[in-house]
Write an enzyme that holds these catalytic residues in place. Structure first.
Site, mmCIF file in Angstrom:
data_model
loop_
_atom_site.group_PDB
_atom_site.id
_atom_site.type_symbol
_atom_site.label_atom_id
_atom_site.label_comp_id
_atom_site.label_asym_id
_atom_site.label_seq_id
_atom_site.Cartn_x
_atom_site.Cartn_y
_atom_site.Cartn_z
ATOM 1 N N ASP A 163 -65.044 75.759 -35.554
ATOM 2 C CA ASP A 163 -65.594 74.405 -35.476
ATOM 3 C C ASP A 163 -64.480 73.365 -35.536
ATOM 4 O OD1 ASP A 163 -64.969 74.693 -38.153
ATOM 5 O OD2 ASP A 163 -66.984 74.280 -38.900
ATOM 6 N N ASP A 216 -67.743 80.342 -35.339
ATOM 7 C CA ASP A 216 -68.082 79.597 -36.551
ATOM 8 C C ASP A 216 -69.533 79.134 -36.529
ATOM 9 O OD1 ASP A 216 -66.085 79.446 -38.469
ATOM 10 O OD2 ASP A 216 -65.067 77.749 -37.519
ATOM 11 N N GLU A 265 -58.155 79.865 -47.123
ATOM 12 C CA GLU A 265 -57.448 78.693 -46.598
ATOM 13 C C GLU A 265 -56.890 77.840 -47.721
ATOM 14 O OE1 GLU A 265 -58.034 74.931 -43.497
ATOM 15 O OE2 GLU A 265 -59.601 76.461 -43.688
#
Length: 294
Positions: free
Chosen positions: A69, A112, A210
């Site tokens: 995304d 995603d 992340e």
């Protein structure tokens, strides 16, 4: 090129080990990815949003292509990922899937689930995931901690492979207070560990970490026995790495994230830059914990 160079899949920027060369020639499946992880081979992932870049990434030896995304920011000009719709995701996944089919590619394709497409209920998540799978995904990715475990289990039980995502989750960046490293305190690290195990137990086969401290990411990678970690700003000891395509090609008008290396530097073309990325991940030279991690 000599026969020996061909057999080891030499590139101008490094040589892939024989196992990586073999993996690039055979169709990538989820069991195959987990087998590669089990034998200690690093996994490579890049984002792609169209047919051409996806095919080039596959030809360069990238095992996993993520239609993220992040397309909202790099393709649509949005300020965050939260404005990306399910329809937009399906459009780009269809484009990438067509490009991979046309190129007789072997890469594993992940899509995603965008913001708001899986938050309401498990049934909503199933409808959204089914749309991505029908568009061409092999696996869906969703963001979030323990609250998503029930959804992950619901999807996996229905035959939809799931990649989870912890740490900095861009869909909730406002709640996190911005793009900041997650898991820095003892309490937040313990919470992330618990969430990771919950997601693994629910059936998540891959887990993106992340902007997570390298030591924590390494610990999670060791602890998770049947879920491979994919790092982005999480140090070199995760099972694999992912970068946004535009970032690793140096196509960024703003400040480049700390965890990114511009692989176009010195490369004659995009494919060679991608080959350099694959080689660097495989041989452990990227990321460098002293430069690209916390």
């Amino acid at each position: 090129m000599s026969a020996s160079a061909e057999s080891t899949n030499a590139t101008p920027y490094g040589t892939l080990p024989p196992t990586a060369a073999a993996s690039a020639r055979k169709p990538i499946s989820l069991p195959r990815l987990l087998e590669m992880h089990a034998r200690g081979e690093k996994l490579t992932m890049l984002t792609a949003y169209d047919a051409t870049f996806a095919a080039v990434a596959d030809a360069a030896g990238v095992e996993c292509i993520l239609v993220g995304d992040s397309l909202g920011m790099v393709c649509q000009g949005l300020s965050s990922t939260m404005g990306v719709t399910l329809q937009a995701m399906c459009y780009h996944i269809e484009s990438v899937a067509r490009g991979l089919r046309r190129a007789q590619a072997t890469a594993w394709l992940i899509g995603d689930l965008p913001y708001g497409s899986y938050h309401e209920s498990r049934e909503q998540a199933l409808r959204s995931a089914a749309a991505l799978m029908q568009a061409g995904s092999h696996m869906v990715k969703l963001e979030g901690g323990g609250w998503t475990a029930d959804t992950v289990r619901f999807l996996v039980e229905r035959g939809i492979p799931v990649c989870a995502h912890l740490g900095l989750t861009p869909q909730t960046v406002h709640a996190l207070g911005g793009y900041r490293v997650q898991g820095k305190t003892q309490e937040s690290a313990a919470l992330m560990k618990r969430q990771a195990h919950e997601l693994q137990d629910a059936g998540a086969a891959l887990l993106v970490l992340e902007m997570v401290p390298a030591a924590l990411a390494a610990e999670l990678t060791r602890e998770l026995t049947h879920c491979a970690t994919i790092g982005i700003g999480a140090g070199k000891d995760t099972a694999g790495q992912v970068l946004v395509l535009h970032d690793m090609l140096g196509i960024n008008l703003g400040k480049m994230p700390k965890f990114v290396r511009n692989f176009m530097t010195g490369a004659p073309g995009v494919k060679e830059a991608m080959q350099a990325y694959v080689a660097a991940v495989k041989n452990g030279s990227f990321p460098d914990n002293t430069q690209h991690a916390w």
